[in-house]
Design a protein around this motif. Structure first.
Motif, PDB file in Angstrom:
ATOM      1  N   ASN A 102       0.804  -1.220   0.000  1.00  0.00           N
ATOM      2  CA  ASN A 102       0.000   0.000   0.000  1.00  0.00           C
ATOM      3  C   ASN A 102       0.837   1.270   0.000  1.00  0.00           C
ATOM      4  N   GLY A 103       2.147   1.142  -0.051  1.00  0.00           N
ATOM      5  CA  GLY A 103       2.993   2.304  -0.214  1.00  0.00           C
ATOM      6  C   GLY A 103       3.641   2.870   1.042  1.00  0.00           C
ATOM      7  N   GLU A 104       3.486   2.223   2.184  1.00  0.00           N
ATOM      8  CA  GLU A 104       4.171   2.724   3.378  1.00  0.00           C
ATOM      9  C   GLU A 104       5.682   2.674   3.165  1.00  0.00           C
ATOM     10  N   TYR A 105       6.126   1.635   2.475  1.00  0.00           N
ATOM     11  CA  TYR A 105       7.527   1.514   2.101  1.00  0.00           C
ATOM     12  C   TYR A 105       7.614   1.666   0.591  1.00  0.00           C
ATOM     13  N   ALA A 106       8.521   2.500   0.133  1.00  0.00           N
ATOM     14  CA  ALA A 106       8.676   2.755  -1.301  1.00  0.00           C
ATOM     15  C   ALA A 106       9.435   1.619  -1.973  1.00  0.00           C
ATOM     16  N   PRO A 107       9.211   1.410  -3.270  1.00  0.00           N
ATOM     17  CA  PRO A 107      10.001   0.406  -3.997  1.00  0.00           C
ATOM     18  C   PRO A 107      11.499   0.690  -3.833  1.00  0.00           C
ATOM     19  N   GLY A 108      12.249  -0.357  -3.538  1.00  0.00           N
ATOM     20  CA  GLY A 108      13.676  -0.225  -3.341  1.00  0.00           C
ATOM     21  C   GLY A 108      14.082   0.151  -1.930  1.00  0.00           C
ATOM     22  N   GLU A 109      13.100   0.418  -1.063  1.00  0.00           N
ATOM     23  CA  GLU A 109      13.403   0.805   0.314  1.00  0.00           C
ATOM     24  C   GLU A 109      13.705  -0.429   1.158  1.00  0.00           C
ATOM     25  N   ARG A 110      14.678  -0.276   2.033  1.00  0.00           N
ATOM     26  CA  ARG A 110      15.036  -1.376   2.934  1.00  0.00           C
ATOM     27  C   ARG A 110      13.994  -1.482   4.035  1.00  0.00           C
ATOM     28  N   LEU A 111      13.622  -2.720   4.352  1.00  0.00           N
ATOM     29  CA  LEU A 111      12.660  -2.984   5.416  1.00  0.00           C
ATOM     30  C   LEU A 111      13.384  -3.148   6.746  1.00  0.00           C
ATOM     31  N   PRO A 112      12.658  -3.003   7.848  1.00  0.00           N
ATOM     32  CA  PRO A 112      13.263  -3.267   9.163  1.00  0.00           C
ATOM     33  C   PRO A 112      13.743  -4.719   9.254  1.00  0.00           C
ATOM     34  N   THR A 113      14.608  -4.981  10.214  1.00  0.00           N
ATOM     35  CA  THR A 113      15.111  -6.341  10.424  1.00  0.00           C
ATOM     36  C   THR A 113      13.987  -7.252  10.924  1.00  0.00           C
TER      37      THR A 113
ATOM     38  N   ILE B 261       8.550 -15.135   3.619  1.00  0.00           N
ATOM     39  CA  ILE B 261       8.563 -16.143   2.552  1.00  0.00           C
ATOM     40  C   ILE B 261       7.356 -15.959   1.640  1.00  0.00           C
ATOM     41  N   VAL B 262       6.194 -15.729   2.235  1.00  0.00           N
ATOM     42  CA  VAL B 262       4.981 -15.503   1.433  1.00  0.00           C
ATOM     43  C   VAL B 262       5.135 -14.243   0.590  1.00  0.00           C
ATOM     44  N   LEU B 263       5.644 -13.168   1.192  1.00  0.00           N
ATOM     45  CA  LEU B 263       5.816 -11.911   0.463  1.00  0.00           C
ATOM     46  C   LEU B 263       6.847 -12.056  -0.652  1.00  0.00           C
ATOM     47  N   GLN B 264       7.899 -12.832  -0.415  1.00  0.00           N
ATOM     48  CA  GLN B 264       8.891 -13.076  -1.460  1.00  0.00           C
ATOM     49  C   GLN B 264       8.278 -13.886  -2.606  1.00  0.00           C
ATOM     50  N   THR B 265       7.485 -14.873  -2.256  1.00  0.00           N
ATOM     51  CA  THR B 265       6.826 -15.693  -3.269  1.00  0.00           C
ATOM     52  C   THR B 265       5.892 -14.848  -4.129  1.00  0.00           C
ATOM     53  N   ARG B 266       5.261 -13.863  -3.516  1.00  0.00           N
ATOM     54  CA  ARG B 266       4.353 -12.970  -4.255  1.00  0.00           C
ATOM     55  C   ARG B 266       5.094 -11.867  -4.998  1.00  0.00           C
TER      56      ARG B 266
ATOM     57  N   GLY C  67      14.938 -10.549  -0.666  1.00  0.00           N
ATOM     58  CA  GLY C  67      15.917 -10.730   0.405  1.00  0.00           C
ATOM     59  C   GLY C  67      17.311 -10.837  -0.182  1.00  0.00           C
ATOM     60  N   LEU C  68      18.225 -10.038   0.326  1.00  0.00           N
ATOM     61  CA  LEU C  68      19.616 -10.083  -0.112  1.00  0.00           C
ATOM     62  C   LEU C  68      20.448 -10.563   1.066  1.00  0.00           C
ATOM     63  N   GLN C  69      21.026 -11.748   0.923  1.00  0.00           N
ATOM     64  CA  GLN C  69      21.747 -12.360   2.031  1.00  0.00           C
ATOM     65  C   GLN C  69      22.822 -11.414   2.565  1.00  0.00           C
ATOM     66  N   GLY C  70      22.763 -11.182   3.860  1.00  0.00           N
ATOM     67  CA  GLY C  70      23.717 -10.331   4.521  1.00  0.00           C
ATOM     68  C   GLY C  70      23.443  -8.834   4.373  1.00  0.00           C
ATOM     69  N   ARG C  71      22.404  -8.480   3.586  1.00  0.00           N
ATOM     70  CA  ARG C  71      22.102  -7.062   3.367  1.00  0.00           C
ATOM     71  C   ARG C  71      20.710  -6.679   3.822  1.00  0.00           C
ATOM     72  N   GLY C  72      19.821  -7.656   4.001  1.00  0.00           N
ATOM     73  CA  GLY C  72      18.489  -7.360   4.507  1.00  0.00           C
ATOM     74  C   GLY C  72      17.379  -7.592   3.497  1.00  0.00           C
ATOM     75  N   LEU C  73      16.218  -7.059   3.839  1.00  0.00           N
ATOM     76  CA  LEU C  73      15.020  -7.185   3.007  1.00  0.00           C
ATOM     77  C   LEU C  73      14.718  -5.844   2.347  1.00  0.00           C
ATOM     78  N   TRP C  74      14.283  -5.908   1.122  1.00  0.00           N
ATOM     79  CA  TRP C  74      13.998  -4.704   0.347  1.00  0.00           C
ATOM     80  C   TRP C  74      12.649  -4.862  -0.343  1.00  0.00           C
ATOM     81  N   VAL C  75      11.928  -3.767  -0.485  1.00  0.00           N
ATOM     82  CA  VAL C  75      10.680  -3.783  -1.244  1.00  0.00           C
ATOM     83  C   VAL C  75      11.045  -3.943  -2.710  1.00  0.00           C
ATOM     84  N   ALA C  76      10.346  -4.838  -3.393  1.00  0.00           N
ATOM     85  CA  ALA C  76      10.626  -5.097  -4.810  1.00  0.00           C
ATOM     86  C   ALA C  76      10.437  -3.825  -5.625  1.00  0.00           C
ATOM     87  N   GLU C  77      11.308  -3.624  -6.601  1.00  0.00           N
ATOM     88  CA  GLU C  77      11.242  -2.445  -7.456  1.00  0.00           C
ATOM     89  C   GLU C  77       9.957  -2.429  -8.285  1.00  0.00           C
ATOM     90  N   LYS C  78       9.628  -3.582  -8.843  1.00  0.00           N
ATOM     91  CA  LYS C  78       8.432  -3.671  -9.684  1.00  0.00           C
ATOM     92  C   LYS C  78       7.572  -4.822  -9.181  1.00  0.00           C
TER      93      LYS C  78
END
Length: 75
Positions: free
Chosen positions: A20-31, A51-56, A61-72
């Motif tokens: 819904n846009g709370e986090y912008a595309p490309g923005e890093r998510l909290p741990t 895992i569900v969000l990644q599947t969708r 997820g970038l190993q050792g770098r964290g979670l990011w909102v998908a660009e597209k």
């Protein structure tokens, strides 16, 4: 007596603000730990929801770098 286990879908609804846009595309998510505290769920529940969000295709997820909102996000 059987004890119902929480559905892994419940946290997805809590994390739906990603779509819904709370986090912008490309923005890093909290741990995981921060998300666990934020939504008052266990880290395991956060992991299952991610895992569900990644599947969708909503987060990456970038190993050792964290979670990011998908660009597209998928349409």
């Amino acid at each position: 007596m059987l004890v119902p286990t929480p559905s892994p879908v419940l946290p997805v609804h809590r994390f739906w603000n990603i779509a819904n846009g709370e986090y912008a595309p490309g923005e890093r998510l909290p741990t995981y730990n921060e998300l666990s505290a934020l939504y008052d769920v266990s880290v395991t529940t956060v992991q299952r929801a991610v895992i569900v969000l990644q599947t969708r295709g909503l987060v990456v997820g970038l190993q050792g770098r964290g979670l990011w909102v998908a660009e597209k996000p998928p349409t």
